[in-house]
Design a protein around this motif. Structure first.
Motif, mmCIF file in Angstrom:
data_model
loop_
_atom_site.group_PDB
_atom_site.id
_atom_site.type_symbol
_atom_site.label_atom_id
_atom_site.label_comp_id
_atom_site.label_asym_id
_atom_site.label_seq_id
_atom_site.Cartn_x
_atom_site.Cartn_y
_atom_site.Cartn_z
ATOM 1 N N SER A 25 45.393 41.851 33.045
ATOM 2 C CA SER A 25 44.844 41.322 34.293
ATOM 3 C C SER A 25 43.439 40.760 34.118
ATOM 4 O O SER A 25 42.974 39.978 34.952
ATOM 5 C CB SER A 25 44.828 42.411 35.373
ATOM 6 N N LEU A 26 42.756 41.128 33.039
ATOM 7 C CA LEU A 26 41.418 40.571 32.802
ATOM 8 C C LEU A 26 41.492 39.064 32.570
ATOM 9 O O LEU A 26 40.547 38.339 32.892
ATOM 10 C CB LEU A 26 40.754 41.264 31.603
ATOM 11 N N HIS A 27 42.602 38.597 32.009
ATOM 12 C CA HIS A 27 42.777 37.154 31.835
ATOM 13 C C HIS A 27 42.749 36.455 33.192
ATOM 14 O O HIS A 27 42.131 35.392 33.345
ATOM 15 C CB HIS A 27 44.096 36.860 31.126
ATOM 16 N N ALA B 276 39.832 35.030 24.566
ATOM 17 C CA ALA B 276 39.897 35.522 23.187
ATOM 18 C C ALA B 276 39.713 37.034 23.126
ATOM 19 O O ALA B 276 40.235 37.696 22.224
ATOM 20 C CB ALA B 276 38.832 34.823 22.343
ATOM 21 N N LEU B 277 38.989 37.580 24.104
ATOM 22 C CA LEU B 277 38.695 39.017 24.082
ATOM 23 C C LEU B 277 39.753 39.864 24.788
ATOM 24 O O LEU B 277 39.883 41.058 24.491
ATOM 25 C CB LEU B 277 37.331 39.269 24.742
ATOM 26 N N VAL B 278 40.503 39.271 25.720
ATOM 27 C CA VAL B 278 41.482 40.028 26.508
ATOM 28 C C VAL B 278 42.472 40.791 25.634
ATOM 29 O O VAL B 278 42.749 41.977 25.895
ATOM 30 C CB VAL B 278 42.220 39.107 27.498
ATOM 31 N N PRO B 279 43.062 40.181 24.588
ATOM 32 C CA PRO B 279 44.018 40.938 23.758
ATOM 33 C C PRO B 279 43.417 42.197 23.133
ATOM 34 O O PRO B 279 44.136 43.164 22.864
ATOM 35 C CB PRO B 279 44.415 39.925 22.670
ATOM 36 N N LEU B 280 42.107 42.194 22.927
ATOM 37 C CA LEU B 280 41.459 43.358 22.327
ATOM 38 C C LEU B 280 41.331 44.508 23.317
ATOM 39 O O LEU B 280 41.227 45.666 22.919
ATOM 40 C CB LEU B 280 40.073 42.976 21.809
ATOM 41 N N THR B 281 41.338 44.193 24.627
ATOM 42 C CA THR B 281 41.166 45.226 25.654
ATOM 43 C C THR B 281 42.490 45.886 26.026
ATOM 44 O O THR B 281 42.504 47.017 26.511
ATOM 45 C CB THR B 281 40.540 44.630 26.924
ATOM 46 N N GLY B 282 43.607 45.152 25.852
ATOM 47 C CA GLY B 282 44.902 45.694 26.260
ATOM 48 C C GLY B 282 45.098 45.700 27.764
ATOM 49 O O GLY B 282 45.998 46.373 28.278
ATOM 50 N N MET C 113 46.922 51.081 35.274
ATOM 51 C CA MET C 113 46.430 51.229 36.643
ATOM 52 C C MET C 113 45.480 50.095 37.014
ATOM 53 O O MET C 113 45.417 49.670 38.158
ATOM 54 C CB MET C 113 45.728 52.586 36.792
ATOM 55 N N MET C 114 44.739 49.594 36.009
ATOM 56 C CA MET C 114 43.790 48.517 36.266
ATOM 57 C C MET C 114 44.487 47.294 36.852
ATOM 58 O O MET C 114 43.973 46.643 37.777
ATOM 59 C CB MET C 114 43.066 48.140 34.968
ATOM 60 N N ASN C 115 45.665 46.950 36.321
ATOM 61 C CA ASN C 115 46.401 45.782 36.827
ATOM 62 C C ASN C 115 46.758 45.946 38.302
ATOM 63 O O ASN C 115 46.652 45.012 39.088
ATOM 64 C CB ASN C 115 47.676 45.571 36.007
ATOM 65 N N ALA C 116 47.214 47.155 38.673
ATOM 66 C CA ALA C 116 47.617 47.417 40.051
ATOM 67 C C ALA C 116 46.450 47.286 41.014
ATOM 68 O O ALA C 116 46.638 47.020 42.209
ATOM 69 C CB ALA C 116 48.238 48.812 40.158
ATOM 70 N N ILE C 117 45.245 47.459 40.521
ATOM 71 C CA ILE C 117 44.048 47.335 41.359
ATOM 72 C C ILE C 117 43.528 45.899 41.367
ATOM 73 O O ILE C 117 43.187 45.345 42.415
ATOM 74 C CB ILE C 117 42.937 48.278 40.857
ATOM 75 N N LEU C 118 43.483 45.288 40.192
ATOM 76 C CA LEU C 118 42.830 43.989 40.045
ATOM 77 C C LEU C 118 43.647 42.848 40.654
ATOM 78 O O LEU C 118 43.073 41.946 41.281
ATOM 79 C CB LEU C 118 42.540 43.712 38.573
ATOM 80 N N TYR C 119 44.967 42.855 40.492
ATOM 81 C CA TYR C 119 45.767 41.741 41.018
ATOM 82 C C TYR C 119 45.635 41.583 42.540
ATOM 83 O O TYR C 119 45.447 40.462 43.028
ATOM 84 C CB TYR C 119 47.240 41.909 40.627
ATOM 85 N N PRO C 120 45.724 42.669 43.332
ATOM 86 C CA PRO C 120 45.529 42.503 44.786
ATOM 87 C C PRO C 120 44.114 42.019 45.133
ATOM 88 O O PRO C 120 43.951 41.207 46.052
ATOM 89 C CB PRO C 120 45.781 43.911 45.340
ATOM 90 N N ILE C 121 43.118 42.509 44.407
ATOM 91 C CA ILE C 121 41.744 42.061 44.656
ATOM 92 C C ILE C 121 41.623 40.565 44.390
ATOM 93 O O ILE C 121 41.012 39.817 45.175
ATOM 94 C CB ILE C 121 40.746 42.846 43.781
ATOM 95 N N LEU C 122 42.214 40.112 43.302
ATOM 96 C CA LEU C 122 42.159 38.693 42.960
ATOM 97 C C LEU C 122 42.944 37.849 43.965
ATOM 98 O O LEU C 122 42.550 36.716 44.266
ATOM 99 C CB LEU C 122 42.703 38.470 41.546
ATOM 100 N N THR C 123 44.034 38.393 44.497
ATOM 101 C CA THR C 123 44.804 37.668 45.513
ATOM 102 C C THR C 123 43.946 37.396 46.735
ATOM 103 O O THR C 123 43.908 36.272 47.256
ATOM 104 C CB THR C 123 46.054 38.473 45.919
ATOM 105 N N VAL C 124 43.241 38.408 47.199
ATOM 106 C CA VAL C 124 42.343 38.249 48.352
ATOM 107 C C VAL C 124 41.201 37.295 48.006
ATOM 108 O O VAL C 124 40.820 36.439 48.816
ATOM 109 C CB VAL C 124 41.787 39.618 48.795
ATOM 110 N N ALA C 125 40.671 37.428 46.794
ATOM 111 C CA ALA C 125 39.565 36.562 46.365
ATOM 112 C C ALA C 125 40.009 35.100 46.323
ATOM 113 O O ALA C 125 39.254 34.201 46.728
ATOM 114 C CB ALA C 125 39.065 37.001 44.991
#
Length: 223
Positions: A195-197, A186-192, A1-13
């Motif tokens: 979209s954090l990348h 380096a930390l993103v793979p640990l979070t799973g 669900m995080m990806n579905a929220i973060l990608y649109p926010i980043l698009t606007v940003a």
């Protein structure tokens, strides 16, 4: 669900960042530096826009072709961060950066990275649909070693330029943004949470524009 929220926010940003970049260019930022940064920002805007669409679009051959443009832009635009790094250093007045040999080396490295990515990654690109965290994406079947080489060279250039800028009294945002990107990746793979990348990429892009804005400010005021 995080990806579905973060990608649109980043698009606007990124749309906002693109507008800020144009404003910085108009305020007197170096033309060559600004144009390359605008290209990088626009490519990242497209990348997040396509990823955002995955929340509503179904798997299809057309959507796969759209996704393939992400990897083509990555191959052609990301290496521009090498001359961007060089241009930042040149703007500080570093004597060696104004030598023709330095500019030629940067040009050859940039072209070499683009050709390497196109030949080793894009030309053999095969995508597969992946539905993850509420988003449909298309990911390569297997990862090319060329991508890792390109990212390593780009990050080395950004970190070196950030350090030189800091040592020469320039803005610290370039080094800070590069370090955040390096550690965050380096930390993103640990979070799973993939979209954090993209979030760390945005922080890096914003830090580049902040550095460009600071250099333009100093030039306008003769600092």
């Amino acid at each position: 669900m995080m990806n579905a929220i973060l990608y649109p926010i980043l698009t606007v940003a990124y749309a906002g960042l693109l507008g800020w970049g144009i404003a910085i260019l108009r305020r007197g930022a170096p033309w060559s530096l600004s144009v390359m940064l605008l290209a990088v920002t626009a490519a990242l805007l497209w990348d997040n826009l396509v990823l955002s669409a995955g929340a509503w679009v179904r798997a299809s051959e057309g959507f796969e072709r759209v996704h393939s443009t992400r990897f083509l832009l990555h191959a052609c635009i990301t290496p521009l961060l090498v001359p961007v790094s060089y241009e930042f250093v040149r703007q500080t007045g570093a004597e060696w950066a104004n030598r023709p040999a330095a500019a030629l080396t940067v040009l050859l490295v940039t072209i070499g990275l683009i050709v390497l990515e196109l030949a080793a990654s894009v030309s053999h690109l095969r995508l597969r649909p992946v539905f993850e965290h509420g988003i449909l994406t298309y990911e390569p079947v297997g990862r090319s070693w060329a991508g890792g080489v390109m990212i390593a060279v780009v990050m080395a250039a950004l970190l070196a330029a950030g350090w030189i800028l800091l040592r020469r009294g320039g803005p610290s945002s370039l080094l800070a943004g590069s370090l955040i990107m390096l550690i965050g990746s380096a930390l993103v793979p640990l979070t799973g949470i993939p979209s954090l990348h993209n979030l760390f990429e945005f922080i890096l892009a914003a830090s580049l524009w902040a550095a460009a804005d600071r250099l333009a400010f100093r030039a306008r005021h003769g600092l």
